[in-house]
Write a protein that holds these residues in place. Structure first.
Motif, short mmCIF file in Angstrom:
data_model
loop_
_atom_site.label_atom_id
_atom_site.label_comp_id
_atom_site.label_asym_id
_atom_site.label_seq_id
_atom_site.Cartn_x
_atom_site.Cartn_y
_atom_site.Cartn_z
N ARG A 41 0.84 -1.21 0.00
CA ARG A 41 0.00 0.00 0.00
C ARG A 41 0.87 1.26 0.00
NH1 ARG A 41 -4.94 0.43 4.04
NH2 ARG A 41 -5.87 -0.83 2.41
N ASN A 44 2.40 1.60 -3.52
CA ASN A 44 1.36 1.98 -4.49
C ASN A 44 0.85 3.40 -4.28
OD1 ASN A 44 1.53 -0.53 -5.74
ND2 ASN A 44 -0.10 -1.41 -4.49
N SER A 45 0.94 3.89 -3.04
CA SER A 45 0.49 5.26 -2.74
C SER A 45 1.63 6.27 -2.82
CB SER A 45 -0.14 5.30 -1.34
OG SER A 45 -1.24 4.45 -1.27
N ASN A 46 2.79 5.82 -3.27
CA ASN A 46 3.98 6.68 -3.36
C ASN A 46 4.39 7.29 -2.03
OD1 ASN A 46 4.36 6.26 -6.14
ND2 ASN A 46 2.76 7.78 -6.58
#
Length: 108
Positions: A41, A44-46
């Motif tokens: 997560r 993927n959320s940088n």
């Protein structure tokens, strides 16, 4: 909150006994391991890169290894010191029985 519990090893911890296949462990980790899910997560959320997370893993493993080394190399404390850091070593007034270890004496 539902927590999945997945037993990785037999209770005997015999290294020659295989309880789960490597593939089964990897599949469960990829789908329900909270640490792996959080890492995914974050990437993927940088919020973090894979490299940053690997660096953190290396630091954590080093810290754990250092703590384990210290714990195994450090001599055991004398018996009369076992209660230290549990009770106040300097109570503001006399407390009968506050240090239960006082009656024991080390044999070394």
């Amino acid at each position: 909150l539902l927590i999945n519990w997945f037993q990785y090893r037999k209770h005997s911890e015999n290294p020659s006994s295989v309880y789960r296949t490597r593939e089964e462990i990897q599949e469960v980790r990829s789908k329900s391991d909270p640490i792996m899910l959080l890492k995914d997560r974050m990437v993927n959320s940088n919020l973090a890169s894979v490299e940053e997370l690997k660096e953190i893993d290396v630091e954590v493993r080093k810290e754990i290894e250092d703590a384990a080394q210290f714990a195994t190399a450090d001599p055991e404390p004398p018996l009369e010191e076992l209660g230290y850091h549990i009770y106040s070593s300097d109570p503001p007034f006399e407390v009968r029985g506050a240090n239960q270890w006082i009656k024991f004496k080390s044999v070394s």
